[in-house]
Design an enzyme around this catalytic site. Structure first.
Site, mmCIF file in Angstrom:
data_model
loop_
_atom_site.group_PDB
_atom_site.id
_atom_site.type_symbol
_atom_site.label_atom_id
_atom_site.label_comp_id
_atom_site.label_asym_id
_atom_site.label_seq_id
_atom_site.Cartn_x
_atom_site.Cartn_y
_atom_site.Cartn_z
ATOM 1 N N LYS A 1 0.929 -1.075 -0.052
ATOM 2 C CA LYS A 1 -0.181 -0.119 -0.095
ATOM 3 C C LYS A 1 0.811 1.220 0.077
ATOM 4 O O LYS A 1 1.956 1.141 0.292
ATOM 5 C CB LYS A 1 -0.824 0.060 1.161
ATOM 6 C CG LYS A 1 -0.269 0.431 2.363
ATOM 7 C CD LYS A 1 -1.282 0.395 3.893
ATOM 8 C CE LYS A 1 -1.468 1.823 3.981
ATOM 9 N NZ LYS A 1 -0.505 2.519 4.836
ATOM 10 N N LYS B 1 -2.320 -10.534 10.616
ATOM 11 C CA LYS B 1 -2.273 -10.604 11.986
ATOM 12 C C LYS B 1 -3.096 -11.721 12.568
ATOM 13 O O LYS B 1 -4.150 -12.060 12.040
ATOM 14 C CB LYS B 1 -2.953 -9.162 12.599
ATOM 15 C CG LYS B 1 -1.736 -7.993 12.347
ATOM 16 C CD LYS B 1 -2.286 -6.784 13.001
ATOM 17 C CE LYS B 1 -1.558 -5.643 12.493
ATOM 18 N NZ LYS B 1 -0.586 -5.085 13.256
ATOM 19 N N ASP C 1 -4.147 6.434 4.587
ATOM 20 C CA ASP C 1 -2.991 5.740 5.523
ATOM 21 C C ASP C 1 -3.701 4.597 6.137
ATOM 22 O O ASP C 1 -3.281 3.295 5.997
ATOM 23 C CB ASP C 1 -2.238 6.571 6.411
ATOM 24 C CG ASP C 1 -1.319 5.659 6.796
ATOM 25 O OD1 ASP C 1 -0.420 5.143 6.106
ATOM 26 O OD2 ASP C 1 -1.037 5.869 8.038
ATOM 27 N N HIS D 1 -6.495 -0.944 6.045
ATOM 28 C CA HIS D 1 -6.692 -1.841 7.246
ATOM 29 C C HIS D 1 -8.035 -1.802 8.072
ATOM 30 O O HIS D 1 -8.562 -2.637 8.369
ATOM 31 C CB HIS D 1 -5.520 -1.144 8.367
ATOM 32 C CG HIS D 1 -4.196 -1.112 7.684
ATOM 33 N ND1 HIS D 1 -3.851 -2.118 6.806
ATOM 34 C CD2 HIS D 1 -3.350 -0.098 7.922
ATOM 35 C CE1 HIS D 1 -2.573 -1.675 6.593
ATOM 36 N NE2 HIS D 1 -2.344 -0.450 7.224
ATOM 37 N N LYS E 1 -3.051 9.302 15.178
ATOM 38 C CA LYS E 1 -1.429 9.185 15.663
ATOM 39 C C LYS E 1 -1.260 10.175 16.724
ATOM 40 O O LYS E 1 -2.192 10.822 17.172
ATOM 41 C CB LYS E 1 -0.626 9.918 14.531
ATOM 42 C CG LYS E 1 -0.772 9.255 13.110
ATOM 43 C CD LYS E 1 0.569 8.269 12.962
ATOM 44 C CE LYS E 1 0.424 7.694 11.508
ATOM 45 N NZ LYS E 1 0.842 6.279 11.628
#
Ligand code: BG6
Length: 501
Positions: A162, A196, A249, A254, A353
């Site tokens: 990505k 994961k 992002d 995700h 973040k």
């Protein structure tokens, strides 16, 4: 614990192959790919024969390349012996991104194939900046390096990291460029979240147990929260992050995958296309994003603050970031899946973040009991059941429920049943990158994005991005939050609600 029921397909029985890494002198190769391959080597699960060819513009020989990787990878003395064996698999070729250089590369790879016995089977891993994806794919196609030998011998596969595009149009363009040289079955679009362990366990948890599926719907579930909070800032990635922001992002890929795994219908087979079909249906069922029809969005950007008692700068003060940047570093998005199962159940997607700590989890909040039996005695404080599927800090699944405290008086308390991977399994989980590389070598697409999935995901997100990026009051819609707090003030309580066990 009972004995495990395992997939009966032979494990570790991969065909010989060669992994060609473009961008070999870069960060991703050093930090992720080589450590994952080294750990696979030590576990004895790499294909045999196997070779790694690093390619990049830096001029060096194989010996210098191996030495640079050794310095980064070997952290403990006991790993040094294994490294010597692993290093014999590594080769280096300095290239330019042009026809002549790729023609030379073709000869180099063919000779190495013959010397090592990898039979023409190749995985090309593009660990390069995204603007090079179409360039490399076209050069591979143009020099015959993408071609597969007939008769099943000598396959070629391409791995794309990505970001896969910047919006719907660019993702479509990239797909078209790839398809000029590779068939869809040769393309592996990575999303490392899918590799994961706890994320993979979602399918097993939902579809190998009969007690959850009957309550997995709007009748019993109040809302679903999907959170990927990080305490890190943007590090040295300002150039990329200024363009991407949190929605590109983290959300397009995700968080969308976590949403899809939580919301999808049971596939008819545990087989890549059947699973991908169900995933795409969920994205297609997302209600069009429109704030007038209930969609909610809150964007934020961190200002200076403290994390772990250390002062950290605000986003606009980070190296390489414009002091007037309006790139969001936090978002909360409330989405709805318009289908029979999920009608009007909010899915709250949150990522940011520089929040106080790293937490990655899915929270399934069940409805309160319908009858007031205990409320008449105890008031309205009786908590509803909650299922938490966590990938960080613990790999765990937790279920909270009410129970009576021992004693003469009636006191209810929320208790948690806790299944933590680390405590239950002695085996360590396979690193996410190791998992995706193994699956790619095995030709299994289950953990990768299919073309229609990625385009559908962009088709949903592109109008959201337009609304956020083209509105006139962009500045006032971007809520500042001090680093080390749980996001912008208007949604902080919602974020904190997802942090309870
Ligand atoms: C990456 C993002 O894809 O995922 C990063 O580009 C983010 O910004 C990272 O930090 C998070 O991954 P993980 O596995 O640490 O949750």
């Amino acid at each position: 614990m009972s004995a495990p029921s395992c997939d009966t397909r032979p494990a570790g029985d991969l065909p010989p192959c060669m992994l060609v890494i473009f961008g070999a002198s870069g960060d991703l190769t050093r930090r992720k790919l080589i450590p994952a391959l080294f750990s696979m080597f030590r576990q004895g699960i790499l294909p045999r024969p196997f070779a790694i060819v690093g390619c990049s513009r830096s001029v060096m020989d194989s010996e210098a390349f191996r030495e640079a990787l050794r310095r980064e990878t070997v952290k403990r003395e006991e790993e040094a012996g294994a490294w010597n064996g692993f290093a014999t698999l590594i080769h280096y070729r300095s290239i330019q991104y042009d026809q002549e250089s790729f023609t030379g590369l073709r000869t180099f790879l063919r000779d190495l194939d013959n010397a090592v016995g990898t039979g023409g089977n190749r995985v090309y891993d593009l660990a390069v900046p995204p603007q090079l994806y179409p360039v490399i794919a076209s050069l591979l196609g143009g020099t015959g390096l993408a071609r597969e030998e007939s008769g099943g011998n000598g396959w070629t596969r391409i791995v794309i990291e990505k970001p896969f595009g910047h919006d719907l149009e660019s993702a479509r363009e990239l797909n078209q460029t790839l398809h000029r040289s590779f068939r869809e079955s040769q393309i592996f679009r990575i999303d490392h979240y899918l590799a994961k362990e706890t994320v993979q366990n979602m399918l097993v948890f939902r579809f190998a147990n009969s007690i959850f599926e009957p309550v997995w719907n709007r009748h019993h579930i109040e809302y679903v929260g999907i959170m990927a909070a990080e305490s890190l800032g943007i590090g040295s990635r300002a150039g990329y992050y200024e363009e991407a922001g949190v929605l590109r992002d983290m959300f397009q890929n995700h968080l969308m995958q976590l949403l899809v795994l939580t919301g999808m219908e049971p596939p008819c087979l545990l087989e890549s296309d059947a699973v991908q079909d169900e995933k795409v249906k969920v994205i297609r069922s997302l209600r069009d994003f429109n704030t007038e029809h209930g969609s909610r969005i809150c964007l934020g950007q961190y200002t200076a603050g403290e994390i772990d008692q250390t002062a950290v700068p605000g986003y606009r003060e980070e190296a390489g970031v414009s002091p007037r940047s309006r790139t969001p570093t936090f978002a909360l998005l409330e989405l709805y899946i318009d289908n029979w199962r999920w009608q009007n159940v909010p899915f709250l997607l949150i990522s940011g973040k520089r929040l106080p700590r790293k937490v990655t989890r899915i929270v399934v909040q069940f409805r309160e009991v319908p009858h007031r039996l205990f409320r008449n005695l105890l008031g309205n404080t009786i908590g509803a059941n909650r299922l938490t599927i966590e990938t960080f800090p613990d790999e765990a699944i937790r279920l909270t429920f009410q129970s009576k405290e021992p004693g003469a008086s009636l006191c209810l308390r929320s208790m948690t049943m806790d299944f933590t991977y680390g405590e239950q399994y002695q085996k360590s989980s396979l690193d996410a990158y190791a998992r995706v590389l193994l699956d790619c070598m095995a030709g299994d697409h289950m953990l990768f994005w299919r073309q229609d999935g990625i385009e559908q995901s962009w088709a949903f997100l592109t109008p959201v991005l337009r609304q956020c990026e083209q509105c006139l009051d962009r500045e006032t819609r971007l809520h500042p939050y001090p680093a080390g707090t749980w996001g912008p003030a208007p949604v902080r309580a919602t974020v904190e609600r997802l942090l309870a066990p």
